[in-house]
Design an enzyme around this catalytic site. Structure first.
Site, PDB file in Angstrom:
ATOM      1  N   SER A   9       0.819  -1.210   0.000  1.00 21.42           N
ATOM      2  CA  SER A   9       0.000   0.000   0.000  1.00 21.42           C
ATOM      3  C   SER A   9       0.859   1.270   0.000  1.00 21.42           C
ATOM      4  CB  SER A   9      -0.917   0.005   1.230  1.00 21.42           C
ATOM      5  OG  SER A   9      -0.134   0.030   2.414  1.00 21.42           O
ATOM      6  N   THR A  44      -5.824   4.063   7.578  1.00 23.01           N
ATOM      7  CA  THR A  44      -7.229   3.904   7.977  1.00 23.01           C
ATOM      8  C   THR A  44      -7.469   4.088   9.465  1.00 23.01           C
ATOM      9  OG1 THR A  44      -6.901   1.502   8.126  1.00 23.01           O
ATOM     10  CG2 THR A  44      -7.727   2.384   6.034  1.00 23.01           C
ATOM     11  N   ASP A 110       4.838 -10.475   3.835  1.00 23.92           N
ATOM     12  CA  ASP A 110       4.170 -10.019   5.047  1.00 23.92           C
ATOM     13  C   ASP A 110       2.673 -10.253   4.819  1.00 23.92           C
ATOM     14  OD1 ASP A 110       3.347  -8.850   7.377  1.00 23.92           O
ATOM     15  OD2 ASP A 110       3.885  -6.806   6.816  1.00 23.92           O
ATOM     16  N   GLU A 146      -2.187 -13.392  12.637  1.00 20.48           N
ATOM     17  CA  GLU A 146      -2.028 -13.906  11.282  1.00 20.48           C
ATOM     18  C   GLU A 146      -1.428 -15.302  11.272  1.00 20.48           C
ATOM     19  OE1 GLU A 146      -1.446  -9.429   9.367  1.00 20.48           O
ATOM     20  OE2 GLU A 146       0.287 -10.592  10.050  1.00 20.48           O
ATOM     21  N   THR A 179       6.165 -11.881  14.345  1.00 20.70           N
ATOM     22  CA  THR A 179       6.779 -10.610  14.722  1.00 20.70           C
ATOM     23  C   THR A 179       6.464 -10.148  16.130  1.00 20.70           C
ATOM     24  OG1 THR A 179       4.931  -9.415  13.716  1.00 20.70           O
ATOM     25  CG2 THR A 179       6.858  -9.834  12.339  1.00 20.70           C
ATOM     26  N   SER A 180       5.294 -10.482  16.649  1.00 16.39           N
ATOM     27  CA  SER A 180       4.942 -10.061  18.008  1.00 16.39           C
ATOM     28  C   SER A 180       3.830 -10.964  18.523  1.00 16.39           C
ATOM     29  CB  SER A 180       4.489  -8.599  18.045  1.00 16.39           C
ATOM     30  OG  SER A 180       3.380  -8.399  17.192  1.00 16.39           O
ATOM     31  N   THR A 223       3.955  -0.490  11.916  1.00 14.01           N
ATOM     32  CA  THR A 223       5.109  -1.144  12.541  1.00 14.01           C
ATOM     33  C   THR A 223       5.459  -2.457  11.839  1.00 14.01           C
ATOM     34  OG1 THR A 223       3.613  -2.104  14.184  1.00 14.01           O
ATOM     35  CG2 THR A 223       4.778  -0.085  14.791  1.00 14.01           C
ATOM     36  N   GLY A 224       4.443  -3.211  11.425  1.00 14.22           N
ATOM     37  CA  GLY A 224       4.716  -4.456  10.717  1.00 14.22           C
ATOM     38  C   GLY A 224       5.367  -4.221   9.365  1.00 14.22           C
ATOM     39  N   ASP A 225       4.923  -3.182   8.656  1.00 13.63           N
ATOM     40  CA  ASP A 225       5.512  -2.826   7.361  1.00 13.63           C
ATOM     41  C   ASP A 225       6.968  -2.412   7.530  1.00 13.63           C
ATOM     42  OD1 ASP A 225       2.871  -3.136   6.387  1.00 13.63           O
ATOM     43  OD2 ASP A 225       2.450  -1.022   6.803  1.00 13.63           O
TER      44      ASP A 225
END
Length: 317
Positions: A9, A44, A110, A146, A179-180, A223-225
């Protein structure tokens, strides 16, 4: 130096998707080209969003232009938010073409599906990520929610996190980073864990590890991106230096150090705005002044990108 195609995105203002990924990748010495799956005014988390979601034909047309002009000599492919099944299929097509041209392609997926128990995308994308993109991937970076969706595994401990990683290995992914994750432990939800697993497909050797780090309160987006980009950047540099397993854990230490530092800088900036931060506000109800205060402080924190000091060490599990 890696040559990276990043498909995710884009926002005009703020730092998510390609806006969060491109600058850190470039700052760490890599060439980056981008294809945007959406172009929004902002992310968003704000009360209003304007812009367009792009079709799979748009994504494929842009890639066709790159191919036609011989501009598709990529060593790495990074994908983030797809939004719909057609774009996932478009990425599948692009990944296969790049792998045909460069069989050693590193493909980082991701799998942006959702977080905190809420899906951001149609449910049909779960199976598409699991059955279509994961088997093509070199590395996947799901969050806890996820990873649970992709593996049908409830993650409550390091052991169940390892089981989820093993399921992704079984699907065909050699490198997995959750990741977390909030785990059941004495530390409660004040501590997050990263869980990683790297598998040598030739020998079957495996290294599984974790990193514990503090959970910061607030409404952070992107943060993930950012983490996926940092991880790709460091892994691209480190992988050729490791004859055996170990590159993934070290790359995670460096990426975590930078992300934690940027999040702390963002928290301090938000506090300096003196805008009150209420707890548990759903998207669409958060004051825009508060949301803006939590935009990741990537540019002012560029020294944390180029010179990370790992403060959270990995440990084998």
């Amino acid at each position: 130096m890696a040559r990276i195609l990043s498909i995710q995105s884009h926002v005009v203002s703020g730092y998510v998707g390609n806006r969060a990924a491109t600058f850190p990748l470039q700052l760490l010495g890599h060439e980056v080209d981008v294809i945007n799956t959406v172009q929004f005014s902002n992310h968003t988390g704000y009360n209003a969003v304007r812009g367009d979601r792009f079709s799979a034909s748009h994504v494929l047309d842009l890639f066709d232009g790159l191919q036609t002009n011989g501009l598709d000599a990529y060593t790495h492919l990074l994908t983030g938010y797809m939004g719909n099944s057609d774009n996932v299929r478009a990425v599948e097509c692009i990944a296969q073409k790049l792998k045909h041209k460069f069989p050693q392609l590193t493909f980082v997926v991701d799998p942006v599906l959702g977080d905190d128990g809420a899906l951001y995308v149609p449910r049909e994308l779960i199976a598409l990520y699991r059955d279509v993109l994961c088997p093509l991937a070199t590395l996947v970076t799901p969050n806890q929610f996820e990873a649970e969706l992709l593996t049908n595994t409830k993650i409550t401990s390091l052991d169940t996190a390892k089981s989820a990683c093993d399921e992704l290995h079984r699907i065909g992914v050699p490198n997995v980073v959750i990741t977390s994750a909030v785990l059941d432990s004495a530390s409660g939800d004040h501590t997050l864990h990263l869980i990683g697993s790297e598998l040598c497909l030739e020998s079957g050797a495996k290294h599984q590890f974790a990193i514990a780090f503090p959970r910061l309160s607030g409404y952070y987006t992107g943060t993930g991106d950012l983490f996926a980009a940092l991880l790709l950047a460091h892994y691209a540099t480190l992988a050729p230096q490791f004859a055996a397993l170990g590159a993934l854990a070290r790359a995670c230490e460096l990426a975590t150090a930078t992300l934690a530092g940027i999040m702390q800088a963002t928290k301090l900036h938000q506090e300096s705005t003196l805008v009150n931060v209420a707890s548990n506000l759903p998207r669409g109800s958060r004051p825009n002044t508060m949301v803006r205060g939590f935009e990741l402080r990537i540019i002012p924190s560029r020294h944390l990108i180029t010179n990370p000091t790992p403060s959270f060490q990995s440990f084998s599990i």
